[in-house]
Design a protein around this motif. Structure first.
Motif, PDB file in Angstrom:
ATOM      1  N   LEU A 132       0.851  -1.184   0.000  1.00  0.00           N
ATOM      2  CA  LEU A 132       0.000   0.000   0.000  1.00  0.00           C
ATOM      3  C   LEU A 132       0.892   1.241   0.000  1.00  0.00           C
ATOM      4  N   PRO A 133       0.790   2.093  -1.027  1.00  0.00           N
ATOM      5  CA  PRO A 133       1.601   3.322  -1.046  1.00  0.00           C
ATOM      6  C   PRO A 133       0.918   4.414  -0.227  1.00  0.00           C
ATOM      7  N   ILE A 134       1.648   5.040   0.687  1.00  0.00           N
ATOM      8  CA  ILE A 134       1.114   6.150   1.457  1.00  0.00           C
ATOM      9  C   ILE A 134       2.127   7.302   1.443  1.00  0.00           C
ATOM     10  N   ILE A 135       1.638   8.490   1.747  1.00  0.00           N
ATOM     11  CA  ILE A 135       2.512   9.651   1.871  1.00  0.00           C
ATOM     12  C   ILE A 135       2.641   9.982   3.358  1.00  0.00           C
ATOM     13  N   ASN A 154      -8.190   9.049  12.450  1.00  0.00           N
ATOM     14  CA  ASN A 154      -7.897   9.792  13.678  1.00  0.00           C
ATOM     15  C   ASN A 154      -7.862  11.280  13.328  1.00  0.00           C
ATOM     16  N   GLY A 155      -9.044  11.900  13.393  1.00  0.00           N
ATOM     17  CA  GLY A 155      -9.143  13.295  12.987  1.00  0.00           C
ATOM     18  C   GLY A 155      -8.877  13.441  11.503  1.00  0.00           C
ATOM     19  N   HIS A 156      -7.907  14.282  11.157  1.00  0.00           N
ATOM     20  CA  HIS A 156      -7.575  14.494   9.749  1.00  0.00           C
ATOM     21  C   HIS A 156      -6.523  13.506   9.252  1.00  0.00           C
ATOM     22  N   TYR A 157      -6.169  12.555  10.082  1.00  0.00           N
ATOM     23  CA  TYR A 157      -5.133  11.593   9.719  1.00  0.00           C
ATOM     24  C   TYR A 157      -5.664  10.163   9.720  1.00  0.00           C
ATOM     25  N   LEU A 158      -4.865   9.296   9.105  1.00  0.00           N
ATOM     26  CA  LEU A 158      -5.059   7.857   9.235  1.00  0.00           C
ATOM     27  C   LEU A 158      -3.876   7.309  10.011  1.00  0.00           C
ATOM     28  N   ILE A 159      -4.150   6.367  10.920  1.00  0.00           N
ATOM     29  CA  ILE A 159      -3.090   5.689  11.641  1.00  0.00           C
ATOM     30  C   ILE A 159      -3.037   4.246  11.149  1.00  0.00           C
ATOM     31  N   ILE A 160      -1.920   3.852  10.567  1.00  0.00           N
ATOM     32  CA  ILE A 160      -1.717   2.478  10.096  1.00  0.00           C
ATOM     33  C   ILE A 160      -0.693   1.822  11.009  1.00  0.00           C
ATOM     34  N   ARG A 171      -2.153  11.600   5.713  1.00  0.00           N
ATOM     35  CA  ARG A 171      -3.356  12.416   5.511  1.00  0.00           C
ATOM     36  C   ARG A 171      -4.288  11.813   4.464  1.00  0.00           C
ATOM     37  N   MET A 172      -4.005  10.625   3.993  1.00  0.00           N
ATOM     38  CA  MET A 172      -4.919   9.954   3.062  1.00  0.00           C
ATOM     39  C   MET A 172      -6.263   9.714   3.752  1.00  0.00           C
ATOM     40  N   ILE A 180      -9.003   0.518  -1.470  1.00  0.00           N
ATOM     41  CA  ILE A 180      -7.866  -0.259  -1.984  1.00  0.00           C
ATOM     42  C   ILE A 180      -7.779  -1.612  -1.282  1.00  0.00           C
ATOM     43  N   LEU A 181      -7.809  -1.592   0.060  1.00  0.00           N
ATOM     44  CA  LEU A 181      -7.590  -2.814   0.826  1.00  0.00           C
ATOM     45  C   LEU A 181      -8.790  -3.761   0.814  1.00  0.00           C
ATOM     46  N   SER A 182      -9.994  -3.230   0.597  1.00  0.00           N
ATOM     47  CA  SER A 182     -11.187  -4.082   0.633  1.00  0.00           C
ATOM     48  C   SER A 182     -11.225  -5.084  -0.516  1.00  0.00           C
TER      49      SER A 182
END
Length: 248
Positions: A132-135, A154-160, A171-172, A180-182
């Motif tokens: 999974l590509p993330i920034i 988590n608010g304006h963020y994603l926690i992986i 921030r995705m 993507i993951l589903s």
């Protein structure tokens, strides 16, 4: 592709036969195989380190620590270790698959059976490389699907969270990552803004989904039974797939 392989068997004759088959397979398929041989589970456990081997071939009936007990010890420290049991009896098949063993080969070992197994492992390792590509902090990072434990907003963020318990913040949007993951059957949405990898679920209890015995996430209470049923069906599907490989 390089395969680091451990063969643990107190029968040098059986170990040599398996090694010759793997070497032949490697030569025919352009794979480099580095094979290490252990004549006891004790010696393997002393030398073992997580992620050291692509696959571990483990005889069940050995003097001293047997293969089942050795596999339990390995799985306690390396949950994703790929273990293939070798045995002269199918009596221990339930124990083998309760440990999420990759496969189960009956002796005497046939070349066709090992070739098919190596094909499956090669394909699985290729699939496990999907990422999974993330920034993150302005830099692109790729996290293998196989390494992802959970994704939560988590608010304006994603926690992986990955399998090493490292948190990656991006921030995705959750919907973008979820879409993507589903497409991968391992991932399950357990609540609003929460996605987990079912390979890491250790229990559903009191409205909580537990991952690797350490990460606790709340379940959607209204969908608790449905979520538990989905997870149960997923695990049964994996077991059936393993059993079908053993029979082929």
């Amino acid at each position: 592709m390089i395969f680091n392989i451990a063969i643990t068997d107190d029968s040098s004759k059986d170990a040599e036969a398996l090694s010759e088959i793997i070497t032949e397979y490697s030569a025919l398929n352009g794979i480099e195989a580095d094979i290490e041989y252990y004549d006891s589970a004790e010696k393997l456990l002393v030398d073992y380190a997580p992620l050291k081997y692509t696959v571990i071939f483990m005889d069940i009936f050995m003097v001293g620590i047997n293969g089942i007990e050795a596999a339990k010890s390995i799985k306690a420290h390396d949950r994703n270790a790929t273990i293939v049991f070798l045995t002269t009896s199918t009596d221990f098949m339930p124990d083998a698959f309760s440990l999420h063993a990759y496969d189960y080969i009956a002796k005497p070992i046939s070349k066709e059976r090992v070739f098919k197994l190596m094909d499956d492992i090669s394909l699985a390792k290729t699939e496990d490389s999907v990422s999974l590509p993330i920034i993150q902090n302005g830099t692109e990072l790729r996290i293998r699907y196989n390494d992802i434990l959970s994704v939560r907003s988590n608010g304006h963020y994603l926690i992986i969270i990955d399998k090493s318990m490292t948190e990656h913040k991006t921030r995705m949007t959750f919907s973008a990552v979820s879409d993507i993951l589903s497409t991968d059957s391992r991932f399950l949405a357990i609540n609003r803004g929460m996605l987990v990898n079912m390979d890491y679920i250790t229990s559903f209890s009191d409205g909580i989904c537990q991952l690797n015995d350490t990460v606790l996430l709340p379940l959607n209470i209204k969908k608790h039974k449905e979520l538990e049923r989905t997870y149960t069906n997923y695990m049964f599907s994996k077991i059936r797939s393993n059993m079908n490989r053993s029979e082929s």
